[in-house]
Write a protein that holds these residues in place. Structure first.
Motif, PDB file in Angstrom:
ATOM      1  N   ARG A   1       4.675  -8.139  -6.191  1.00  0.00           N
ATOM      2  CA  ARG A   1       5.770  -7.184  -6.361  1.00  0.00           C
ATOM      3  C   ARG A   1       6.030  -6.339  -5.120  1.00  0.00           C
ATOM      4  O   ARG A   1       7.077  -5.719  -4.984  1.00  0.00           O
ATOM      5  CB  ARG A   1       5.563  -6.341  -7.617  1.00  0.00           C
ATOM      6  CG  ARG A   1       4.663  -5.153  -7.482  1.00  0.00           C
ATOM      7  CD  ARG A   1       4.928  -4.258  -8.705  1.00  0.00           C
ATOM      8  NE  ARG A   1       4.346  -2.961  -8.539  1.00  0.00           N
ATOM      9  CZ  ARG A   1       3.461  -2.450  -9.383  1.00  0.00           C
ATOM     10  NH1 ARG A   1       3.067  -3.122 -10.438  1.00  0.00           N
ATOM     11  NH2 ARG A   1       2.987  -1.246  -9.164  1.00  0.00           N
ATOM     12  N   PHE A   2       5.072  -6.320  -4.183  1.00  0.00           N
ATOM     13  CA  PHE A   2       5.307  -5.511  -2.975  1.00  0.00           C
ATOM     14  C   PHE A   2       6.243  -6.196  -1.983  1.00  0.00           C
ATOM     15  O   PHE A   2       6.634  -5.594  -0.984  1.00  0.00           O
ATOM     16  CB  PHE A   2       3.980  -5.120  -2.302  1.00  0.00           C
ATOM     17  CG  PHE A   2       3.142  -6.263  -1.796  1.00  0.00           C
ATOM     18  CD1 PHE A   2       3.473  -6.933  -0.623  1.00  0.00           C
ATOM     19  CD2 PHE A   2       1.989  -6.646  -2.477  1.00  0.00           C
ATOM     20  CE1 PHE A   2       2.686  -7.971  -0.144  1.00  0.00           C
ATOM     21  CE2 PHE A   2       1.195  -7.673  -2.017  1.00  0.00           C
ATOM     22  CZ  PHE A   2       1.547  -8.342  -0.842  1.00  0.00           C
ATOM     23  N   VAL A   3       6.595  -7.455  -2.232  1.00  0.00           N
ATOM     24  CA  VAL A   3       7.488  -8.143  -1.289  1.00  0.00           C
ATOM     25  C   VAL A   3       8.938  -7.851  -1.660  1.00  0.00           C
ATOM     26  O   VAL A   3       9.386  -8.238  -2.738  1.00  0.00           O
ATOM     27  CB  VAL A   3       7.260  -9.671  -1.298  1.00  0.00           C
ATOM     28  CG1 VAL A   3       8.299 -10.363  -0.428  1.00  0.00           C
ATOM     29  CG2 VAL A   3       5.865 -10.005  -0.807  1.00  0.00           C
ATOM     30  N   ARG A   4       9.638  -7.139  -0.790  1.00  0.00           N
ATOM     31  CA  ARG A   4      11.092  -6.978  -1.004  1.00  0.00           C
ATOM     32  C   ARG A   4      11.774  -8.162  -0.333  1.00  0.00           C
ATOM     33  O   ARG A   4      11.525  -8.438   0.837  1.00  0.00           O
ATOM     34  CB  ARG A   4      11.588  -5.667  -0.406  1.00  0.00           C
ATOM     35  CG  ARG A   4      13.040  -5.426  -0.734  1.00  0.00           C
ATOM     36  CD  ARG A   4      13.556  -4.124  -0.163  1.00  0.00           C
ATOM     37  NE  ARG A   4      12.970  -2.951  -0.807  1.00  0.00           N
ATOM     38  CZ  ARG A   4      13.249  -1.695  -0.447  1.00  0.00           C
ATOM     39  NH1 ARG A   4      14.095  -1.451   0.532  1.00  0.00           N
ATOM     40  NH2 ARG A   4      12.668  -0.681  -1.073  1.00  0.00           N
ATOM     41  N   ARG A   5      12.656  -8.843  -1.097  1.00  0.00           N
ATOM     42  CA  ARG A   5      13.376  -9.997  -0.548  1.00  0.00           C
ATOM     43  C   ARG A   5      14.641  -9.523   0.163  1.00  0.00           C
ATOM     44  O   ARG A   5      15.496  -8.923  -0.472  1.00  0.00           O
ATOM     45  CB  ARG A   5      13.815 -10.941  -1.669  1.00  0.00           C
ATOM     46  CG  ARG A   5      12.698 -11.666  -2.362  1.00  0.00           C
ATOM     47  CD  ARG A   5      12.379 -12.964  -1.645  1.00  0.00           C
ATOM     48  NE  ARG A   5      11.552 -13.863  -2.436  1.00  0.00           N
ATOM     49  CZ  ARG A   5      10.241 -13.793  -2.559  1.00  0.00           C
ATOM     50  NH1 ARG A   5       9.574 -12.835  -1.950  1.00  0.00           N
ATOM     51  NH2 ARG A   5       9.573 -14.680  -3.281  1.00  0.00           N
TER      52      ARG A   5
ATOM     53  N   ALA B   1       0.837  -1.210   0.000  1.00  0.00           N
ATOM     54  CA  ALA B   1       0.000   0.000   0.000  1.00  0.00           C
ATOM     55  C   ALA B   1       0.872   1.261   0.000  1.00  0.00           C
ATOM     56  O   ALA B   1       0.437   2.324   0.426  1.00  0.00           O
ATOM     57  CB  ALA B   1      -0.944  -0.018   1.200  1.00  0.00           C
ATOM     58  N   GLY B   2       2.095   1.140  -0.496  1.00  0.00           N
ATOM     59  CA  GLY B   2       2.955   2.316  -0.665  1.00  0.00           C
ATOM     60  C   GLY B   2       3.614   2.777   0.617  1.00  0.00           C
ATOM     61  O   GLY B   2       3.441   2.169   1.688  1.00  0.00           O
ATOM     62  N   ALA B   3       4.365   3.867   0.460  1.00  0.00           N
ATOM     63  CA  ALA B   3       5.282   4.302   1.527  1.00  0.00           C
ATOM     64  C   ALA B   3       4.658   5.274   2.522  1.00  0.00           C
ATOM     65  O   ALA B   3       5.326   5.683   3.476  1.00  0.00           O
ATOM     66  CB  ALA B   3       6.503   4.957   0.888  1.00  0.00           C
ATOM     67  N   HIS B   4       3.389   5.675   2.290  1.00  0.00           N
ATOM     68  CA  HIS B   4       2.858   6.747   3.148  1.00  0.00           C
ATOM     69  C   HIS B   4       2.073   6.236   4.349  1.00  0.00           C
ATOM     70  O   HIS B   4       1.478   7.022   5.082  1.00  0.00           O
ATOM     71  CB  HIS B   4       1.974   7.685   2.316  1.00  0.00           C
ATOM     72  CG  HIS B   4       2.727   8.320   1.201  1.00  0.00           C
ATOM     73  ND1 HIS B   4       3.705   9.265   1.414  1.00  0.00           N
ATOM     74  CD2 HIS B   4       2.692   8.097  -0.128  1.00  0.00           C
ATOM     75  CE1 HIS B   4       4.221   9.615   0.252  1.00  0.00           C
ATOM     76  NE2 HIS B   4       3.634   8.917  -0.700  1.00  0.00           N
ATOM     77  N   CYS B   5       2.050   4.920   4.547  1.00  0.00           N
ATOM     78  CA  CYS B   5       1.339   4.386   5.722  1.00  0.00           C
ATOM     79  C   CYS B   5       2.167   4.682   6.976  1.00  0.00           C
ATOM     80  O   CYS B   5       3.361   4.963   6.885  1.00  0.00           O
ATOM     81  CB  CYS B   5       1.147   2.879   5.568  1.00  0.00           C
ATOM     82  SG  CYS B   5       0.140   2.473   4.141  1.00  0.00           S
ATOM     83  N   SER B   6       1.498   4.544   8.144  1.00  0.00           N
ATOM     84  CA  SER B   6       2.229   4.811   9.403  1.00  0.00           C
ATOM     85  C   SER B   6       3.232   3.701   9.695  1.00  0.00           C
ATOM     86  O   SER B   6       4.154   3.888  10.483  1.00  0.00           O
ATOM     87  CB  SER B   6       1.256   4.907  10.573  1.00  0.00           C
ATOM     88  OG  SER B   6       0.044   5.491  10.202  1.00  0.00           O
TER      89      SER B   6
ATOM     90  N   LEU C   1       5.146  -7.240   6.411  1.00  0.00           N
ATOM     91  CA  LEU C   1       5.288  -8.286   5.384  1.00  0.00           C
ATOM     92  C   LEU C   1       5.184  -9.624   6.096  1.00  0.00           C
ATOM     93  O   LEU C   1       5.390  -9.703   7.316  1.00  0.00           O
ATOM     94  CB  LEU C   1       6.649  -8.194   4.689  1.00  0.00           C
ATOM     95  CG  LEU C   1       6.852  -7.067   3.666  1.00  0.00           C
ATOM     96  CD1 LEU C   1       8.290  -7.058   3.156  1.00  0.00           C
ATOM     97  CD2 LEU C   1       5.879  -7.159   2.483  1.00  0.00           C
ATOM     98  N   VAL C   2       4.901 -10.659   5.336  1.00  0.00           N
ATOM     99  CA  VAL C   2       4.983 -12.020   5.871  1.00  0.00           C
ATOM    100  C   VAL C   2       6.473 -12.370   5.908  1.00  0.00           C
ATOM    101  O   VAL C   2       7.172 -12.271   4.895  1.00  0.00           O
ATOM    102  CB  VAL C   2       4.177 -12.996   4.989  1.00  0.00           C
ATOM    103  CG1 VAL C   2       4.429 -14.438   5.400  1.00  0.00           C
ATOM    104  CG2 VAL C   2       2.686 -12.673   5.064  1.00  0.00           C
ATOM    105  N   THR C   3       6.967 -12.746   7.068  1.00  0.00           N
ATOM    106  CA  THR C   3       8.408 -12.974   7.251  1.00  0.00           C
ATOM    107  C   THR C   3       8.946 -14.014   6.262  1.00  0.00           C
ATOM    108  O   THR C   3      10.023 -13.826   5.689  1.00  0.00           O
ATOM    109  CB  THR C   3       8.667 -13.392   8.710  1.00  0.00           C
ATOM    110  OG1 THR C   3       8.244 -12.296   9.516  1.00  0.00           O
ATOM    111  CG2 THR C   3      10.115 -13.700   8.980  1.00  0.00           C
ATOM    112  N   HIS C   4       8.186 -15.090   6.041  1.00  0.00           N
ATOM    113  CA  HIS C   4       8.657 -16.127   5.110  1.00  0.00           C
ATOM    114  C   HIS C   4       8.830 -15.570   3.697  1.00  0.00           C
ATOM    115  O   HIS C   4       9.659 -16.057   2.942  1.00  0.00           O
ATOM    116  CB  HIS C   4       7.680 -17.306   5.085  1.00  0.00           C
ATOM    117  CG  HIS C   4       7.727 -18.152   6.318  1.00  0.00           C
ATOM    118  ND1 HIS C   4       7.544 -17.644   7.577  1.00  0.00           N
ATOM    119  CD2 HIS C   4       7.948 -19.478   6.480  1.00  0.00           C
ATOM    120  CE1 HIS C   4       7.636 -18.620   8.462  1.00  0.00           C
ATOM    121  NE2 HIS C   4       7.888 -19.742   7.830  1.00  0.00           N
TER     122      HIS C   4
END
Ligand code: KIV
Length: 276
Positions: free
Chosen positions: A241-245, A217-222, A226-229
């Motif tokens: 695509r929102f999951v950064r590895r 939901a982008g960078a402007h949330c408080s 992420l799901v740790t796995h």
């Protein structure tokens, strides 16, 4: 103990709903991840995570189910107890699983109360906006911290038939705003917003007094979750695509397993120093 052998106090201040609100008010981003077991929970806590969610994503990444629907309240209690027992600083919040809060407000409250009594969790999370406002009002009104979850809601995935982003039409965006406001008014202390446009997440974050926790939901949330796995590269069945590895643990673990099998087969494990 210090170097002189004196006991040193290692008192850690627990994150609470109040700390979370203070972080939002001070503009400090809230860092959240999921855990279902003792080792990961301890590592997250030691690393300084603010909220550990015992997500019903455990159905996917721990139990291997295709959706979050099958996980039961008893299974959530089992994992939450383990995570709570080892966590000293983070606020542990647990998901109320599918069918534990949808039938009646009374049943939702009884199940929320049971999970709190049996696990030492510090809060619960439910999916839905206006639809669950009465549950949020009752649970929060009776003193149980509760988080709402809007946007993509994995417990409703079969109804929507997929994981497309939510809130992309004007009507859906307006409904999500109404849902977020309803959750705040009902007494939620935060709202998870999943897979919606960043501009809409910013609008919701600016409108609400309570923190928003974004996932896709982008960078402007408080804050972010992420799901740790997923972020460890351990669960590779979906790659949104929102999951950064942050690691590639599947590769690393597979390499270790193959090396072990090969060493056992070749007789190079154990060697003399690994024997008695
Ligand atoms: O179940 C879960 O892990 C969640 C987060 C992804 C927000 O609901």
């Amino acid at each position: 103990m210090d170097q002189q052998g004196n006991t040193v106090s290692t008192k850690v201040t627990r994150i609470t709903t109040r700390t979370i609100q203070e972080m939002k008010d001070a503009g400090e981003r809230i860092a959240c991840l999921t855990a279902y077991d003792f080792l990961v929970a301890r590592m997250l806590d030691d690393a300084g995570i603010d909220i550990i969610l015992v997500g019903d994503s455990l159905s996917n990444v721990f139990q291997g189910n295709a959706t979050t629907l099958p996980v039961t309240l008893d299974e959530m209690i089992y994992h939450t107890k383990i995570v709570s027992n080892v966590t000293r600083r983070a606020m542990v919040v647990t998901d109320l699983p599918f069918m534990s809060y949808q039938v009646t407000v009374e049943e939702a409250f009884r199940n929320a109360g049971r999970i709190m009594k049996e696990t030492n969790a510090l809060g619960v999370k439910v999916e839905g906006g206006r639809r669950v406002a009465k549950v949020v009002e009752k649970v929060s009104g009776e003193g149980i911290p509760i988080i709402g979850h809007i946007g993509l809601m994995p417990q409703s995935i079969l109804k929507y038939g997929g994981y497309r982003p939510r809130g992309t039409s004007e009507q859906e965006a307006a409904e999500l705003i109404d849902d977020a406001i309803a959750l705040e008014e009902a007494g939620a202390f935060a709202v998870v917003i999943e897979k919606i446009p960043a501009t809409l997440a910013k609008r919701i974050t600016d409108l609400l007094h309570i923190p928003t926790i974004g996932i896709g939901a982008g960078a402007h949330c408080s804050g972010q979750i992420l799901v740790t796995h997923d972020m460890l590269g351990l669960f590779e069945d979906f790659r949104p695509r929102f999951v950064r590895r942050y690691a590639a643990l599947t590769e690393e673990m597979e390499r270790a397993f193959r090396a072990y099998i090969s060493d056992v087969k070749s007789g190079t494990f154990p060697n003399d120093s690994e024997s008695y």
